[in-house]
Design a protein around this motif. Structure first.
Motif, short mmCIF file in Angstrom:
data_model
loop_
_atom_site.label_atom_id
_atom_site.label_comp_id
_atom_site.label_asym_id
_atom_site.label_seq_id
_atom_site.Cartn_x
_atom_site.Cartn_y
_atom_site.Cartn_z
N THR A 217 -4.52 2.38 2.46
CA THR A 217 -5.75 2.00 3.13
C THR A 217 -5.58 2.05 4.64
O THR A 217 -4.46 2.00 5.16
CB THR A 217 -6.20 0.58 2.73
N ALA A 218 -6.71 2.13 5.35
CA ALA A 218 -6.68 2.13 6.81
C ALA A 218 -7.95 1.50 7.35
O ALA A 218 -9.01 1.54 6.69
CB ALA A 218 -6.54 3.56 7.34
N THR A 219 -7.84 0.90 8.50
CA THR A 219 -9.02 0.48 9.27
C THR A 219 -9.03 1.36 10.51
O THR A 219 -8.44 1.04 11.54
CB THR A 219 -8.96 -1.01 9.64
N HIS A 220 -9.70 2.49 10.40
CA HIS A 220 -9.66 3.49 11.47
C HIS A 220 -10.47 3.05 12.69
O HIS A 220 -10.12 3.41 13.81
CB HIS A 220 -10.19 4.82 10.96
N VAL A 221 -11.56 2.31 12.45
CA VAL A 221 -12.41 1.85 13.55
C VAL A 221 -12.30 0.33 13.60
O VAL A 221 -12.96 -0.37 12.83
CB VAL A 221 -13.88 2.29 13.36
N TYR A 232 -17.62 -7.33 16.91
CA TYR A 232 -16.78 -8.13 16.02
C TYR A 232 -15.59 -7.29 15.58
O TYR A 232 -15.68 -6.05 15.54
CB TYR A 232 -17.57 -8.63 14.81
N PRO A 233 -14.46 -7.91 15.24
CA PRO A 233 -13.32 -7.15 14.75
C PRO A 233 -13.52 -6.76 13.29
O PRO A 233 -13.93 -7.58 12.47
CB PRO A 233 -12.15 -8.13 14.91
N ALA A 234 -13.24 -5.50 12.96
CA ALA A 234 -13.31 -5.04 11.58
C ALA A 234 -12.01 -5.44 10.89
O ALA A 234 -10.94 -4.95 11.24
CB ALA A 234 -13.51 -3.53 11.53
N THR A 235 -12.12 -6.33 9.94
CA THR A 235 -10.92 -6.84 9.24
C THR A 235 -10.72 -6.19 7.88
O THR A 235 -9.72 -6.47 7.21
CB THR A 235 -11.02 -8.36 9.07
N ALA A 236 -11.67 -5.36 7.45
CA ALA A 236 -11.57 -4.71 6.14
C ALA A 236 -11.27 -3.22 6.32
O ALA A 236 -11.51 -2.64 7.38
CB ALA A 236 -12.86 -4.90 5.35
N ASP A 237 -10.77 -2.61 5.27
CA ASP A 237 -10.45 -1.19 5.28
C ASP A 237 -11.73 -0.35 5.31
O ASP A 237 -12.70 -0.65 4.61
CB ASP A 237 -9.60 -0.82 4.06
N ASP A 238 -11.72 0.70 6.14
CA ASP A 238 -12.86 1.64 6.15
C ASP A 238 -12.47 3.01 5.59
O ASP A 238 -13.28 3.94 5.61
CB ASP A 238 -13.47 1.76 7.55
#
Length: 377
Positions: A217-221, A232-238
């Motif tokens: 998984t990755a949180t690219h943005v 807001y900070p994206a804390t989940a995988d995109d």
């Protein structure tokens, strides 16, 4: 209907499914009776519910779910449907089951396997009918692909490769196409939990049961802007990149991303390769290439490709009319409620999707492959 103020609940389930069934004169049960769905809209925002009800001439809406479930006589509801955010879903489903209502729900059915299995067991113990939306099985492209599989077109199926996704705008200079909770892990967000339930039933129904998963998984943005324009900070995988092994030995690899720009004919495409032929299926189209018509490409990096590879595939014909996939499954579930009989897209099937998502996230966190045990009530 709980959650109809959201995009999916409103467009696909209310307008294109139940209101479309009403527009055709109801659902013919085939025994001289016609089932007429009467939606009761439920949610938190009274103004939004009132506006939807007035727009479509609907008489019933409420912000009090408990009151709707407890209603008796002419005001009693038979079926509870849930299209809320995932975090709110299990509690509402439990209340509906306890009230003796048949339940039909979007997926994932819960944020974890324990809750998803509990819902299936509660529904079975209560003796209510239950179903989970598995809409992609009813898409024209996958129906054509299923026709090829059933007709033996592929021979032995070797592999499945899926590509899904599109660019979801960050929300600062253009509005995001998805709600901000999708990007917060604490609110049940993340593309793995959103899409693995889909891939589980697509693979299970078309190719075989998933027996193992390896995922990254990755949180690219990492930074996005919510509906009020607040960062807001994206804390989940995109994005999630996954390798699945199926019970019959077929290998499936599926990439899912909300941070990819589309260079495909459709937002999701599956390429299936078999000994006797291959096919590429999307939402609506399906193209195939039989082994007797397979060209002989020659690898030569010193010369430009002289072949138009896309032109060498044959379009699989419709051979019939295709309903909206959500409406088609609504009709099947309403028939199941009215007439009984087996129905395999139930809460246990929904729990398999949650299980695969949970194991996919665990695989990504630990960097190793996990087996997928069979589930039972």
């Amino acid at each position: 209907m709980n959650g109809v103020t959201g995009r999916m609940g409103y467009h696909q389930h209310l307008v294109r499914s139940l209101l479309a069934i009403r527009a055709q004169g109801g659902l013919d049960l085939g025994d001289g009776r016609v089932l007429w769905p009467e939606p009761v809209l439920v949610g938190r925002r009274a103004d939004a519910l009132r506006a939807i009800a007035e727009r479509h001439g609907l008489a019933h809406w409420s912000t009090d779910l408990n009151a709707v479930l407890a209603a008796r006589g002419e005001d009693a509801v038979d079926v509870y449907f849930d299209a809320q955010a995932t975090a709110a879903r299990p509690d509402s489903l439990r209340r509906a089951i306890a009230a003796g209502k048949h339940v039909y729900t979007e997926k994932p059915t819960a944020r974890g396997l324990a809750d998803a299995l509990e819902l299936a067991r509660l529904a079975e113990a209560a003796g209510v009918r239950h179903g989970v939306v598995q809409d992609k099985l009813f898409l024209p492209g996958l129906l054509k692909l299923k026709r090829l599989i059933d007709g033996g077109f592929f021979g032995e199926i070797l592999s499945v490769r899926g590509e899904f996704g599109y660019w979801v705008f960050e929300g600062d200079w253009q509005d995001a196409q998805r709600p901000s909770w999708n990007y917060r892990a604490e609110d049940g967000g993340g593309i793995t939990m959103d899409m693995f339930p889909h891939w589980e039933y697509v693979l299970h129904e078309l190719f075989g049961r998933v027996t193992s998963v390896f995922a990254h998984t990755a949180t690219h943005v990492p930074r996005r802007w919510d509906e009020r324009g607040k960062p807001y900070p994206a804390t989940a995988d995109d994005a999630v990149y996954a390798l699945f092994r199926l019970a019959n030995g077929t290998v499936a690899q599926i990439n899912s991303s909300w941070a990819v720009r589309v260079m495909r004919d459709e937002l999701v495409e599956f390429q299936v390769d078999g000994v006797h032929g291959s096919a590429v299926a999307g939402l609506r189209r399906c193209r195939a290439q039989h082994r007797s018509a397979t060209p002989r490409p020659v690898w030569n990096p010193d010369l430009p490709a002289a072949e138009a590879f896309r032109d060498q595939w044959q379009e699989v014909p419709d051979n019939g009319d295709f309903e909206n996939g959500f409406k088609a499954q609504w009709e099947l579930f309403l028939r199941h409620v009215a007439l009984g009989g087996p129905y395999r897209w139930d809460l246990l099937a929904g729990a398999r999707g949650v299980q695969l998502a949970e194991l996919g996230l665990r695989s990504a966190a630990r960097g190793r492959r996990f087996d997928v045990p069979e589930l039972a009530l």
